[in-house]
Motif scaffolding. Structure first.
Motif, short mmCIF file in Angstrom:
data_model
loop_
_atom_site.label_atom_id
_atom_site.label_comp_id
_atom_site.label_asym_id
_atom_site.label_seq_id
_atom_site.Cartn_x
_atom_site.Cartn_y
_atom_site.Cartn_z
N ASP A 55 -4.64 13.13 -10.68
CA ASP A 55 -4.88 14.51 -10.49
C ASP A 55 -5.72 14.26 -9.08
O ASP A 55 -5.43 15.35 -8.12
N TYR A 56 -6.24 13.48 -8.63
CA TYR A 56 -6.91 13.39 -7.50
C TYR A 56 -6.35 12.83 -6.26
O TYR A 56 -6.40 13.70 -5.10
N LEU A 57 -5.54 12.12 -6.34
CA LEU A 57 -4.80 11.44 -5.01
C LEU A 57 -3.66 12.59 -4.55
O LEU A 57 -3.70 12.73 -3.15
N PRO A 58 -2.71 12.96 -5.43
CA PRO A 58 -1.79 13.73 -4.73
C PRO A 58 -2.40 15.20 -4.35
O PRO A 58 -2.00 15.61 -3.38
N ARG A 59 -3.77 15.82 -4.85
CA ARG A 59 -4.30 16.93 -4.22
C ARG A 59 -4.89 16.51 -2.95
O ARG A 59 -4.67 17.36 -1.96
N MET A 61 -3.78 14.19 -1.14
CA MET A 61 -2.62 13.62 0.08
C MET A 61 -2.19 15.17 0.57
O MET A 61 -2.00 15.23 1.78
N ALA A 62 -1.77 16.33 -0.27
CA ALA A 62 -1.51 17.48 0.13
C ALA A 62 -2.46 18.04 1.16
O ALA A 62 -2.13 18.71 2.04
N GLU A 63 -3.84 17.73 0.89
CA GLU A 63 -4.82 18.55 2.06
C GLU A 63 -4.85 17.86 3.22
O GLU A 63 -5.17 18.49 4.13
N GLU A 64 -4.74 16.43 3.17
CA GLU A 64 -4.73 15.56 4.31
C GLU A 64 -3.36 15.35 5.00
O GLU A 64 -3.38 14.59 5.99
N ASN A 65 -2.32 15.91 4.55
CA ASN A 65 -0.80 15.98 4.99
C ASN A 65 -0.49 14.52 4.96
O ASN A 65 -0.01 13.79 6.02
N VAL A 66 -0.69 13.62 3.81
CA VAL A 66 -0.24 12.48 3.80
C VAL A 66 0.95 12.28 3.06
O VAL A 66 1.01 12.62 1.76
N PRO A 67 2.16 11.76 3.46
CA PRO A 67 3.54 11.84 2.87
C PRO A 67 3.54 10.73 1.75
O PRO A 67 3.85 11.24 0.45
N GLY A 68 2.86 9.73 1.87
CA GLY A 68 3.03 8.79 0.78
C GLY A 68 1.86 7.74 0.51
O GLY A 68 1.22 7.53 1.65
N LEU A 69 1.64 7.24 -0.48
CA LEU A 69 0.37 6.42 -0.54
C LEU A 69 0.64 5.53 -2.01
O LEU A 69 1.02 5.83 -3.01
N ALA A 70 0.21 4.15 -1.67
CA ALA A 70 0.15 3.12 -2.92
C ALA A 70 -1.24 2.81 -3.26
O ALA A 70 -2.01 2.48 -2.29
N TYR A 85 2.44 7.25 -5.01
CA TYR A 85 2.33 8.55 -4.88
C TYR A 85 3.02 8.96 -3.87
O TYR A 85 3.12 8.65 -2.65
N GLY A 86 3.60 10.19 -3.92
CA GLY A 86 4.43 10.92 -2.77
C GLY A 86 5.89 10.05 -2.13
O GLY A 86 6.52 9.64 -3.15
N LEU A 87 6.25 10.36 -1.00
CA LEU A 87 7.33 9.87 -0.50
C LEU A 87 7.17 8.72 0.50
O LEU A 87 6.37 8.89 1.34
N ALA A 88 8.17 7.68 0.34
CA ALA A 88 8.03 6.50 1.36
C ALA A 88 8.92 7.15 2.58
O ALA A 88 8.78 6.67 3.70
N ASP A 89 9.70 8.20 2.35
CA ASP A 89 10.80 8.73 3.45
C ASP A 89 10.97 10.10 3.27
O ASP A 89 11.65 10.50 2.27
N ASP A 456 -9.13 8.49 6.71
CA ASP A 456 -10.24 9.36 6.09
C ASP A 456 -10.21 9.34 4.46
O ASP A 456 -10.89 8.91 3.62
N LEU A 457 -8.71 9.59 4.04
CA LEU A 457 -8.57 9.32 2.63
C LEU A 457 -8.62 8.11 2.02
O LEU A 457 -9.18 8.16 0.94
N VAL A 458 -8.02 7.07 2.77
CA VAL A 458 -8.16 5.89 2.18
C VAL A 458 -9.70 5.22 2.13
O VAL A 458 -9.95 4.52 0.96
N GLN A 459 -10.39 5.50 2.98
CA GLN A 459 -11.84 5.35 2.88
C GLN A 459 -12.28 6.24 1.71
O GLN A 459 -13.30 5.63 0.82
N GLU A 460 -12.19 7.34 1.68
CA GLU A 460 -12.67 8.11 0.43
C GLU A 460 -12.19 7.60 -0.80
O GLU A 460 -12.88 7.58 -1.93
N ALA A 461 -11.07 7.40 -0.95
CA ALA A 461 -10.49 6.79 -2.24
C ALA A 461 -11.13 5.69 -2.92
O ALA A 461 -11.25 5.19 -3.70
#
Length: 475
Positions: A55-59, A61-70, A85-89, A456-461
């Protein structure tokens, strides 16, 4: 008091006490649940942690405009959760998985440090070993503590041969010299040494500092904010213009003996400044990367000019005077041009924050502090092996960890309420990565993202997963 009144009073009193007893019974359970969910996610049952991250990461990621995250999570020395989560390409629609390769950059320092400590344990190196970097000798211990001599644009980048590619101004801090010493001691390439001491024992089967060119397509596509791509072109150019324009004026005035500069002089000065700026920029970020950012800059200018022209003609129609009427002092065309250009610039600013893809960097030339390609799964195994001191004398592993006050070896440290954590971050063009290890609890988290906007997102997560900030509650 009548009988009916007494019965009614007793019923109300009984109901009141039942409500109080119910509230007392519920409070401990609610408090227990609050304590559980207010801690770091890694302390929760794995199923609840997975549901929260889904629930947390995709939401976010959309707010921070992050395409993909593992992400990978280690609990009490065991890898318990990993997911992409998300897209590698985003162009090809390739999804991120726990095994997707990312450019991890400086995370390669921690892997190289563990390799070096294994060689110390095998008496192939000592912590007082002099590491030569940029003509100066620095003890191995200081290199691993991050106190090695800081690299310039070229110095300290191992075997770059002038082909510096992407963010090589990152402080290598002696790791290039360390790689050369390691090669000399065992007479083998650096990649083979790390494979023998870390990658193979840790089952990190996808990781490497050296990647055949044909396999670079398996690495996630990196994305940068559009403004960063434009800044890579315009900032060096404008800096050179500051030097070129006074120089051009001096040549025109004192050499050509002319009072004023003509438009041709400005064009020559701007062209010379552009060439003078792009050559070092190409050496710094790589020629392929330079070609891509130049294409973005040209496209931006063309679109800006086209938008300005269209807005200009639109406002010219608005300000056009009535037919057959001449107005004294009428300046409709000039106003239309100003409004058109301003509106075009404003429209351009709206696109500066968008992600744009950058080319995958060449992978057949290893650089310790820059070129590690790895996955969340493999880095989770590395954290697991590090906590278990796999293949390394526990005393040497404890020396790497330090005590929170003395510098760690191969990591940075950060104090927490429950001791301290080890961490290492990586920042490559189009990528952001972070590893955090809590040695006292035996926990760790790995986060890899394919955009520079994810810092910011990786630090927060990481803080939410490890419980280093106020707790995040289940939705």
């Amino acid at each position: 008091m009548r009988l009916s009144d007494r019965a009614r009073f007793r019923a109300r009193l009984t109901g009141f006490f039942l409500v109080v007893l119910t509230m007392v019974a519920i409070m401990p359970a609610a408090q227990a649940r609050d304590v559980r969910v207010d801690g770091g996610m890694e302390r929760w049952p794995v199923g609840e942690m997975a549901r929260a991250l889904d629930d947390y990461l995709p939401r976010r990621m959309a707010e921070e405009n992050v395409p993909g995250l593992a992400v990978a999570v280690v609990r009490k020395g065991v890898l318990v959760f990993e997911k992409g989560y998300g897209l590698a390409d985003a162009v090809g629609g390739r999804k991120v998985s726990a095994n997707t390769l990312f450019e991890a950059g400086a995370l390669g320092k921690s892997v190289a440090a563990y390799t070096a400590m294994r060689m110390v344990g095998a008496r192939l190196l000592t912590l007082d070993e002099p590491i030569t970097e940029d003509g100066q000798d620095v003890p191995l211990r200081q290199v691993l503590e991050g106190k090695g001599r800081r690299a310039g644009i070229v110095s300290g980048i191992w075997k770059s041969r002038g082909r510096v590619a992407g963010a090589d101004l990152v402080m290598a801090g002696g790791y290039g010299g360390l790689a050369r010493v390691m090669e000399d001691r065992v007479d083998a390439p650096f990649e083979r040494i790390v494979t023998a001491y870390v990658f193979k024992p840790f089952d990190m089967l996808s990781s490497g500092y050296r990647l055949p060119q044909a396999l670079t397509r398996s690495v996630a596509r990196g994305y940068v904010p559009f403004w960063q791509a434009l800044a890579a072109v315009f900032l060096p150019w404008f800096a050179m213009l500051v030097i070129a324009l006074p120089g051009a004026f001096a040549v025109v005035h004192f050499v050509l003996d002319r009072i004023r500069m003509v438009p041709r002089d400005f064009v020559i000065a701007a062209g010379g400044a552009f060439v003078a700026a792009m050559v070092p920029t190409g050496l710094f970020i790589g020629w392929q990367m330079l070609a891509v950012v130049l294409a973005y800059a040209v496209t931006f200018l063309v679109c800006l000019g086209l938008a300005g022209f269209l807005f200009w003609r639109f406002f010219a129609l608005v300000y056009r005077p009535g037919q057959g009427v001449l107005r004294r002092g009428h300046r409709g065309e000039e106003r239309a041009l100003v409004f058109g250009l301003l509106l075009a610039l404003f429209s351009g600013f709206l696109f500066l924050g968008r992600n744009v893809p950058v080319p995958t960097l060449g992978g057949n030339e290893p650089r310790v502090a820059l070129s590690l390609r790895t996955s969340a799964h493999d880095l989770g195994l590395f954290a697991e092996g590090f906590l278990a001191s796999k293949g390394l004398d526990p005393a040497l592993r404890d020396m790497m960890i330090g005590d929170g006050r003395e510098p760690a070896l191969g990591f940075h440290t950060r104090s927490t309420r429950e001791g301290f954590t080890l961490w290492q971050s990586g920042d490559r063009p189009g990528f952001t990565s972070l590893v955090v290890i809590h040695p006292l609890r035996g926990d760790a988290v790995v986060l890899l993202a394919n955009t520079n906007k994810a810092a910011d997102l990786v630090q927060e997560a990481a803080a939410q997963i490890m419980g280093m900030e106020a707790g995040w509650r289940l939705p």
